[in-house]
Scaffold this motif. Structure first.
Motif: not given
Length: 357
Positions: A246-264
Protein backbone atom coordinates in the motif's frame (compact mmCIF):
# COMPACT_ATOMS: atom_id res chain seq x y z
CA UNK A 1 -38.50 29.98 -3.91
CA UNK A 2 -36.92 27.37 -1.64
CA UNK A 3 -38.26 24.64 -3.92
CA UNK A 4 -36.84 26.40 -7.00
CA UNK A 5 -33.49 26.74 -5.22
CA UNK A 6 -33.41 23.03 -4.39
CA UNK A 7 -34.30 22.06 -7.95
CA UNK A 8 -31.66 24.40 -9.41
CA UNK A 9 -28.98 23.07 -7.09
CA UNK A 10 -29.86 19.48 -7.99
CA UNK A 11 -28.83 19.98 -11.63
CA UNK A 12 -25.45 18.22 -12.17
CA UNK A 13 -22.55 20.65 -12.34
CA UNK A 14 -21.35 19.06 -15.57
CA UNK A 15 -24.70 19.85 -17.23
CA UNK A 16 -24.54 23.46 -16.02
CA UNK A 17 -21.01 23.83 -17.44
CA UNK A 18 -22.15 22.46 -20.81
CA UNK A 19 -25.06 24.90 -20.89
CA UNK A 20 -22.67 27.75 -20.07
CA UNK A 21 -20.41 26.77 -22.97
CA UNK A 22 -17.49 25.79 -20.74
CA UNK A 23 -15.27 23.10 -22.26
CA UNK A 24 -14.87 20.07 -20.00
CA UNK A 25 -11.57 18.21 -19.85
CA UNK A 26 -11.19 14.61 -18.64
CA UNK A 27 -14.89 14.75 -17.81
CA UNK A 28 -14.17 16.62 -14.57
CA UNK A 29 -12.22 19.87 -15.13
CA UNK A 30 -12.78 23.22 -16.80
CA UNK A 31 -10.63 26.23 -17.57
CA UNK A 32 -11.46 28.49 -14.64
CA UNK A 33 -13.72 31.36 -15.78
CA UNK A 34 -12.58 33.56 -12.90
CA UNK A 35 -8.84 34.01 -13.51
CA UNK A 36 -6.36 33.70 -16.43
CA UNK A 37 -6.08 29.93 -16.26
CA UNK A 38 -3.35 28.12 -18.20
CA UNK A 39 -4.51 24.66 -17.12
CA UNK A 40 -7.97 23.27 -16.40
CA UNK A 41 -7.58 24.10 -12.71
CA UNK A 42 -11.27 24.23 -11.82
CA UNK A 43 -12.63 20.83 -10.74
CA UNK A 44 -16.32 20.07 -11.12
CA UNK A 45 -18.03 17.85 -8.59
CA UNK A 46 -21.63 16.58 -8.86
CA UNK A 47 -23.00 19.51 -6.82
CA UNK A 48 -20.29 22.20 -6.78
CA UNK A 49 -17.09 23.53 -8.35
CA UNK A 50 -13.72 24.46 -6.88
CA UNK A 51 -10.67 26.07 -8.52
CA UNK A 52 -7.41 24.85 -7.04
CA UNK A 53 -5.54 27.83 -8.50
CA UNK A 54 -7.58 30.91 -7.51
CA UNK A 55 -9.81 29.36 -4.83
CA UNK A 56 -13.15 30.17 -6.49
CA UNK A 57 -15.81 27.79 -5.21
CA UNK A 58 -19.56 27.46 -5.01
CA UNK A 59 -22.65 25.54 -6.00
CA UNK A 60 -24.38 25.52 -9.40
CA UNK A 61 -26.36 28.70 -8.70
CA UNK A 62 -23.16 30.53 -7.75
CA UNK A 63 -21.51 29.32 -10.98
CA UNK A 64 -24.36 30.69 -13.11
CA UNK A 65 -24.39 33.96 -11.15
CA UNK A 66 -20.66 34.53 -11.60
CA UNK A 67 -20.37 33.48 -15.24
CA UNK A 68 -23.54 35.20 -16.48
CA UNK A 69 -23.37 38.22 -14.12
CA UNK A 70 -26.83 37.50 -12.72
CA UNK A 71 -28.34 37.93 -9.30
CA UNK A 72 -29.52 34.90 -7.32
CA UNK A 73 -33.14 35.00 -8.55
CA UNK A 74 -32.22 35.36 -12.22
CA UNK A 75 -29.55 32.67 -12.02
CA UNK A 76 -32.05 30.25 -10.45
CA UNK A 77 -34.60 31.04 -13.17
CA UNK A 78 -32.01 30.55 -15.90
CA UNK A 79 -31.01 27.15 -14.47
CA UNK A 80 -34.63 25.97 -14.35
CA UNK A 81 -35.98 27.50 -17.57
CA UNK A 82 -32.96 28.33 -19.70
CA UNK A 83 -34.10 31.95 -19.78
CA UNK A 84 -35.37 34.72 -17.52
CA UNK A 85 -38.36 36.98 -17.77
CA UNK A 86 -36.38 40.11 -18.69
CA UNK A 87 -33.21 40.79 -20.66
CA UNK A 88 -30.22 38.98 -19.25
CA UNK A 89 -27.16 41.08 -18.59
CA UNK A 90 -25.13 38.63 -20.65
CA UNK A 91 -26.41 35.95 -22.97
CA UNK A 92 -24.92 32.50 -22.61
CA UNK A 93 -24.04 32.63 -26.32
CA UNK A 94 -21.89 35.70 -25.61
CA UNK A 95 -19.55 33.76 -23.34
CA UNK A 96 -16.17 33.45 -25.09
CA UNK A 97 -15.07 29.91 -25.85
CA UNK A 98 -12.43 29.20 -23.23
CA UNK A 99 -9.59 26.97 -24.34
CA UNK A 100 -6.40 25.89 -22.64
CA UNK A 101 -3.60 28.39 -23.13
CA UNK A 102 -0.33 26.63 -23.84
CA UNK A 103 1.59 26.80 -20.60
CA UNK A 104 5.00 28.40 -20.72
CA UNK A 105 7.61 25.83 -19.77
CA UNK A 106 8.46 25.92 -16.11
CA UNK A 107 11.85 27.66 -16.07
CA UNK A 108 13.21 25.77 -13.13
CA UNK A 109 12.51 22.44 -14.85
CA UNK A 110 15.23 23.22 -17.45
CA UNK A 111 18.09 23.56 -14.94
CA UNK A 112 18.61 19.97 -13.85
CA UNK A 113 22.41 20.17 -14.34
CA UNK A 114 22.57 23.33 -12.19
CA UNK A 115 20.63 21.60 -9.43
CA UNK A 116 22.81 18.48 -9.66
CA UNK A 117 25.88 20.69 -9.22
CA UNK A 118 24.38 22.23 -6.08
CA UNK A 119 23.80 18.77 -4.59
CA UNK A 120 27.39 17.77 -5.37
CA UNK A 121 28.64 20.76 -3.34
CA UNK A 122 26.52 20.03 -0.26
CA UNK A 123 27.27 17.60 2.59
CA UNK A 124 24.95 14.81 3.74
CA UNK A 125 22.74 15.25 6.79
CA UNK A 126 24.52 13.59 9.73
CA UNK A 127 23.46 12.58 13.23
CA UNK A 128 23.66 16.11 14.66
CA UNK A 129 21.57 17.62 11.86
CA UNK A 130 18.15 19.11 12.69
CA UNK A 131 16.29 16.58 10.51
CA UNK A 132 18.04 13.64 12.18
CA UNK A 133 18.53 14.85 15.76
CA UNK A 134 15.30 16.80 16.23
CA UNK A 135 12.87 15.36 13.68
CA UNK A 136 14.15 11.78 14.07
CA UNK A 137 14.47 11.09 10.35
CA UNK A 138 16.75 8.30 9.17
CA UNK A 139 20.16 9.34 7.83
CA UNK A 140 19.89 6.50 5.30
CA UNK A 141 16.49 7.67 4.04
CA UNK A 142 17.75 11.25 3.66
CA UNK A 143 20.79 10.02 1.74
CA UNK A 144 18.71 7.74 -0.51
CA UNK A 145 16.62 10.75 -1.53
CA UNK A 146 19.63 13.08 -2.05
CA UNK A 147 18.47 15.43 0.71
CA UNK A 148 21.50 17.51 1.61
CA UNK A 149 22.52 19.80 4.46
CA UNK A 150 23.06 23.54 3.99
CA UNK A 151 26.11 24.68 6.01
CA UNK A 152 25.92 27.93 7.97
CA UNK A 153 28.78 29.33 5.91
CA UNK A 154 27.71 29.05 2.27
CA UNK A 155 30.64 30.91 0.70
CA UNK A 156 32.22 27.75 -0.72
CA UNK A 157 28.84 26.73 -2.14
CA UNK A 158 28.45 30.11 -3.83
CA UNK A 159 31.99 30.01 -5.22
CA UNK A 160 31.48 26.48 -6.56
CA UNK A 161 28.26 27.49 -8.34
CA UNK A 162 29.81 30.66 -9.78
CA UNK A 163 32.76 28.67 -11.07
CA UNK A 164 30.45 26.24 -12.87
CA UNK A 165 27.77 28.64 -14.20
CA UNK A 166 27.37 32.29 -15.16
CA UNK A 167 25.26 34.47 -12.87
CA UNK A 168 22.37 34.75 -15.34
CA UNK A 169 21.95 30.94 -15.21
CA UNK A 170 22.04 30.97 -11.42
CA UNK A 171 19.38 33.71 -11.27
CA UNK A 172 17.14 32.04 -13.86
CA UNK A 173 17.43 28.70 -12.05
CA UNK A 174 16.18 30.34 -8.85
CA UNK A 175 19.31 29.45 -6.85
CA UNK A 176 20.39 33.11 -6.68
CA UNK A 177 18.22 36.10 -5.86
CA UNK A 178 18.68 39.83 -5.25
CA UNK A 179 18.49 41.27 -1.74
CA UNK A 180 15.78 43.92 -1.40
CA UNK A 181 17.86 45.69 1.25
CA UNK A 182 21.33 45.74 -0.28
CA UNK A 183 20.56 45.10 -3.94
CA UNK A 184 23.27 42.41 -3.97
CA UNK A 185 22.94 38.80 -5.15
CA UNK A 186 22.70 36.02 -2.58
CA UNK A 187 22.28 32.23 -2.42
CA UNK A 188 18.54 31.72 -2.13
CA UNK A 189 18.66 28.86 0.40
CA UNK A 190 21.29 30.39 2.70
CA UNK A 191 18.92 30.45 5.70
CA UNK A 192 17.81 26.82 5.31
CA UNK A 193 19.28 23.80 7.05
CA UNK A 194 18.59 21.41 4.14
CA UNK A 195 17.27 21.19 0.59
CA UNK A 196 14.95 18.55 -0.83
CA UNK A 197 15.19 17.78 -4.58
CA UNK A 198 12.12 16.79 -6.61
CA UNK A 199 12.96 14.11 -9.18
CA UNK A 200 11.09 13.19 -12.34
CA UNK A 201 12.92 10.18 -13.63
CA UNK A 202 16.62 10.94 -13.20
CA UNK A 203 16.17 14.71 -13.58
CA UNK A 204 15.85 17.24 -10.77
CA UNK A 205 13.01 19.64 -11.55
CA UNK A 206 12.68 21.57 -8.30
CA UNK A 207 14.05 22.23 -4.80
CA UNK A 208 12.34 22.95 -1.52
CA UNK A 209 14.36 24.35 1.36
CA UNK A 210 13.77 23.21 4.95
CA UNK A 211 14.24 25.80 7.67
CA UNK A 212 15.71 24.69 10.98
CA UNK A 213 15.05 25.90 14.51
CA UNK A 214 17.12 29.09 14.21
CA UNK A 215 15.32 30.37 11.11
CA UNK A 216 11.92 29.45 12.54
CA UNK A 217 12.72 31.26 15.80
CA UNK A 218 13.29 34.40 13.74
CA UNK A 219 9.85 34.10 12.16
CA UNK A 220 10.84 32.08 9.10
CA UNK A 221 8.44 29.62 7.50
CA UNK A 222 8.90 25.87 7.81
CA UNK A 223 9.83 25.60 4.13
CA UNK A 224 11.20 27.84 1.39
CA UNK A 225 10.05 27.23 -2.17
CA UNK A 226 12.36 27.84 -5.11
CA UNK A 227 11.74 31.08 -6.97
CA UNK A 228 10.96 31.12 -10.68
CA UNK A 229 8.44 28.29 -10.93
CA UNK A 230 5.52 26.57 -9.28
CA UNK A 231 6.17 23.90 -6.69
CA UNK A 232 5.05 20.46 -7.94
CA UNK A 233 1.84 19.19 -6.36
CA UNK A 234 3.58 16.09 -5.05
CA UNK A 235 6.95 14.85 -3.80
CA UNK A 236 7.76 11.16 -4.17
CA UNK A 237 10.81 9.23 -2.92
CA UNK A 238 13.58 8.93 -5.48
CA UNK A 239 13.23 5.18 -6.10
CA UNK A 240 9.59 4.62 -5.20
CA UNK A 241 8.54 1.17 -6.53
CA UNK A 242 5.77 1.22 -9.14
CA UNK A 243 4.13 -1.83 -7.59
CA UNK A 244 4.08 -3.46 -4.19
CA UNK A 245 2.54 -2.70 -0.82
CA UNK A 246 0.00 0.00 0.00
CA UNK A 247 1.14 3.55 -0.81
CA UNK A 248 0.23 6.13 1.82
CA UNK A 249 -0.28 9.72 0.66
CA UNK A 250 0.44 12.28 3.37
CA UNK A 251 0.81 16.05 3.64
CA UNK A 252 4.34 17.45 3.68
CA UNK A 253 7.75 16.04 2.80
CA UNK A 254 9.01 15.55 6.37
CA UNK A 255 5.89 13.49 7.09
CA UNK A 256 6.59 11.29 4.04
CA UNK A 257 10.24 10.88 5.07
CA UNK A 258 9.06 9.68 8.47
CA UNK A 259 7.04 6.83 6.95
CA UNK A 260 9.89 4.32 6.32
CA UNK A 261 10.79 4.42 10.04
CA UNK A 262 7.20 3.35 10.74
CA UNK A 263 7.34 0.52 8.20
CA UNK A 264 5.17 2.08 5.49
CA UNK A 265 5.72 3.45 1.98
CA UNK A 266 4.68 7.05 1.42
CA UNK A 267 4.64 10.07 -0.90
CA UNK A 268 3.50 13.59 -0.04
CA UNK A 269 1.30 16.30 -1.46
CA UNK A 270 3.11 19.60 -0.99
CA UNK A 271 -0.10 21.31 0.12
CA UNK A 272 -3.56 20.16 1.16
CA UNK A 273 -4.79 22.56 -1.55
CA UNK A 274 -2.71 20.93 -4.30
CA UNK A 275 -4.52 20.43 -7.60
CA UNK A 276 -5.79 16.81 -7.43
CA UNK A 277 -5.47 16.40 -11.20
CA UNK A 278 -1.76 17.21 -11.02
CA UNK A 279 -1.39 14.80 -8.10
CA UNK A 280 -3.06 12.07 -10.18
CA UNK A 281 -0.74 12.77 -13.12
CA UNK A 282 2.32 12.35 -10.90
CA UNK A 283 0.89 9.16 -9.34
CA UNK A 284 0.04 7.59 -12.71
CA UNK A 285 3.18 5.34 -12.76
CA UNK A 286 2.09 3.89 -9.39
CA UNK A 287 -1.44 2.99 -10.43
CA UNK A 288 -0.91 -0.70 -9.61
CA UNK A 289 -0.53 0.12 -5.92
CA UNK A 290 -3.42 0.55 -3.52
CA UNK A 291 -3.52 4.14 -2.24
CA UNK A 292 -4.47 5.19 1.28
CA UNK A 293 -4.79 8.80 2.38
CA UNK A 294 -3.61 10.16 5.76
CA UNK A 295 -4.34 13.90 6.06
CA UNK A 296 -2.97 16.08 8.80
CA UNK A 297 -5.53 16.51 11.56
CA UNK A 298 -6.97 19.89 10.62
CA UNK A 299 -10.06 20.96 8.66
CA UNK A 300 -8.15 22.19 5.59
CA UNK A 301 -6.15 18.98 5.30
CA UNK A 302 -9.17 16.72 5.69
CA UNK A 303 -11.24 18.64 3.11
CA UNK A 304 -8.39 18.67 0.59
CA UNK A 305 -7.83 14.93 0.96
CA UNK A 306 -11.55 14.23 0.55
CA UNK A 307 -11.45 16.03 -2.81
CA UNK A 308 -8.29 14.13 -3.73
CA UNK A 309 -9.97 10.80 -2.91
CA UNK A 310 -12.84 11.65 -5.26
CA UNK A 311 -10.48 12.55 -8.11
CA UNK A 312 -8.31 9.46 -7.62
CA UNK A 313 -11.42 7.28 -7.78
CA UNK A 314 -12.62 9.06 -10.93
CA UNK A 315 -9.22 8.53 -12.54
CA UNK A 316 -9.34 4.79 -11.92
CA UNK A 317 -6.90 4.48 -9.02
CA UNK A 318 -7.33 1.73 -6.44
CA UNK A 319 -7.90 4.18 -3.60
CA UNK A 320 -9.53 3.61 -0.24
CA UNK A 321 -12.13 6.44 -0.09
CA UNK A 322 -12.09 6.38 3.71
CA UNK A 323 -9.41 8.69 5.08
CA UNK A 324 -7.03 7.13 7.60
CA UNK A 325 -6.40 8.69 10.99
CA UNK A 326 -2.82 9.13 12.18
CA UNK A 327 -4.12 8.70 15.72
CA UNK A 328 -5.07 5.12 14.94
CA UNK A 329 -1.44 4.56 13.93
CA UNK A 330 -0.44 6.19 17.20
CA UNK A 331 -2.50 3.70 19.20
CA UNK A 332 -0.90 0.84 17.26
CA UNK A 333 2.55 2.21 18.06
CA UNK A 334 1.76 2.47 21.74
CA UNK A 335 1.07 6.17 22.23
CA UNK A 336 -0.93 6.80 25.39
CA UNK A 337 -4.24 8.66 25.35
CA UNK A 338 -2.68 11.83 26.78
CA UNK A 339 -0.30 12.02 23.79
CA UNK A 340 -2.94 11.46 21.12
CA UNK A 341 -4.12 15.08 21.07
CA UNK A 342 -0.54 16.20 20.37
CA UNK A 343 -0.34 14.10 17.21
CA UNK A 344 -1.34 15.76 13.93
CA UNK A 345 0.90 13.88 11.47
CA UNK A 346 3.25 10.91 11.22
CA UNK A 347 6.26 12.94 12.30
CA UNK A 348 4.50 13.92 15.54
CA UNK A 349 3.91 10.20 16.07
CA UNK A 350 7.57 9.45 15.41
CA UNK A 351 8.72 12.08 17.92
CA UNK A 352 6.38 10.87 20.68
CA UNK A 353 6.97 7.14 20.22
CA UNK A 354 10.65 7.38 19.25
CA UNK A 355 12.67 4.47 20.63
CA UNK A 356 15.64 4.52 18.27
CA UNK A 357 16.17 2.68 15.01
Amino acid sequence: MNEDKSLAKSIPTKEVCERLGLDIYRDRNIICPFHPDRNPSCHIYPDHFHCFACGATGDNIALAMKVLFLDFTDATEWLLKGQISHDMRMSCTDIPNRQIVDSKPNKVATFSHTYEKLLSLLPNCESNHYLVGKRKLSEAVLKENSIKSIPKDTREIVQGLKKAFDESTLFESGLFSISKKSGKPYFFFFSCCAVVPFFRGDKIIYFQGINGEEARAKGGKKTLNLKGGSIPAMWAPKNLPKSGSDLYIVEGIITALTAPSLGISSAAVTSSKANPEEVCNILEPYKERKILLIPDIDNVGVEGFRNLAITLKERGFNVDPKLKSVRNFARYWGANEADLLKIKDLNDLRLITYMGD
